[in-house]
Each structure stands twice: as C-alpha cells, then as structure tokens.
Design a protein around this motif. Structure first.
Motif, mmCIF file in Angstrom:
data_model
loop_
_atom_site.group_PDB
_atom_site.id
_atom_site.type_symbol
_atom_site.label_atom_id
_atom_site.label_comp_id
_atom_site.label_asym_id
_atom_site.label_seq_id
_atom_site.Cartn_x
_atom_site.Cartn_y
_atom_site.Cartn_z
ATOM 1 N N GLU A 38 -9.981 19.426 75.113
ATOM 2 C CA GLU A 38 -10.943 19.599 76.199
ATOM 3 C C GLU A 38 -12.358 19.620 75.631
ATOM 4 O O GLU A 38 -12.644 20.282 74.645
ATOM 5 N N ASP A 39 -13.236 18.923 76.250
ATOM 6 C CA ASP A 39 -14.615 18.805 75.800
ATOM 7 C C ASP A 39 -15.378 20.103 76.068
ATOM 8 O O ASP A 39 -15.244 20.705 77.123
ATOM 9 N N THR A 40 -16.187 20.537 75.122
ATOM 10 C CA THR A 40 -16.965 21.761 75.255
ATOM 11 C C THR A 40 -17.889 21.699 76.463
ATOM 12 O O THR A 40 -18.047 22.688 77.182
ATOM 13 N N ASP A 41 -18.485 20.560 76.715
ATOM 14 C CA ASP A 41 -19.368 20.417 77.876
ATOM 15 C C ASP A 41 -18.605 20.643 79.177
ATOM 16 O O ASP A 41 -19.149 21.207 80.128
ATOM 17 N N GLU A 42 -17.352 20.227 79.216
ATOM 18 C CA GLU A 42 -16.534 20.427 80.408
ATOM 19 C C GLU A 42 -16.248 21.913 80.622
ATOM 20 O O GLU A 42 -16.285 22.397 81.752
ATOM 21 N N ILE A 43 -15.984 22.644 79.552
ATOM 22 C CA ILE A 43 -15.756 24.088 79.647
ATOM 23 C C ILE A 43 -16.998 24.779 80.199
ATOM 24 O O ILE A 43 -16.919 25.618 81.096
ATOM 25 N N ILE A 44 -18.155 24.405 79.672
ATOM 26 C CA ILE A 44 -19.412 25.009 80.121
ATOM 27 C C ILE A 44 -19.670 24.682 81.589
ATOM 28 O O ILE A 44 -20.047 25.552 82.378
ATOM 29 N N GLU A 45 -19.464 23.446 81.982
ATOM 30 C CA GLU A 45 -19.712 23.037 83.365
ATOM 31 C C GLU A 45 -18.766 23.755 84.327
ATOM 32 O O GLU A 45 -19.177 24.190 85.400
ATOM 33 N N ASN A 46 -17.512 23.908 83.955
ATOM 34 C CA ASN A 46 -16.561 24.637 84.795
ATOM 35 C C ASN A 46 -16.993 26.089 84.958
ATOM 36 O O ASN A 46 -16.910 26.650 86.056
ATOM 37 N N GLY A 47 -17.463 26.716 83.888
ATOM 38 C CA GLY A 47 -17.961 28.082 83.967
ATOM 39 C C GLY A 47 -19.198 28.191 84.833
ATOM 40 O O GLY A 47 -19.364 29.147 85.583
#
Length: 56
Positions: free
Chosen positions: A30-39
């Motif tokens: 999972e891409d770090t940017d995706e984790i941040i955007e979901n948060g």
C-alpha cells in the motif's frame, strides 16, 4: 514491543505490550500517500460531523 506491534505503523512510537485499538498494520504494497489520504478523509468526515453538532 511485541512481535505483532513491530508490524504496526505506530510501532516505533507506542510503548504498549499488546496490540491496541490504534493498531495499523503496515502493508508494503500500500502506498504511503494512500494511507495519508485515507486518514485525511476520515478526519474531515469526523470534523464536519463535530462542527455540525456544536455549531450555533
């Protein structure tokens, strides 16, 4: 830190001996940017709910 927590996103900051409610497994796929955007989306939803409840 226990073995399960070593795979947690917060593992280097948390001092709990057990997996907690904030356990967030790190998925190398999972891409770090995706984790941040979901948060960010989750935060904004909760924030708008909060301000709608407490606005005058």
């Amino acid at each position: 830190m226990n073995k399960q927590c070593s795979d947690c996103y917060f593992g280097n900051k948390c001092r709990s001996l057990y997996a907690c409610e904030d356990y967030a497994p790190i998925n190398p796929d999972e891409d770090t940017d995706e984790i941040i955007e979901n948060g960010r989306k989750e935060f904004m939803e909760e924030w708008f709910q909060y301000i709608s409840e407490y606005s005058d």
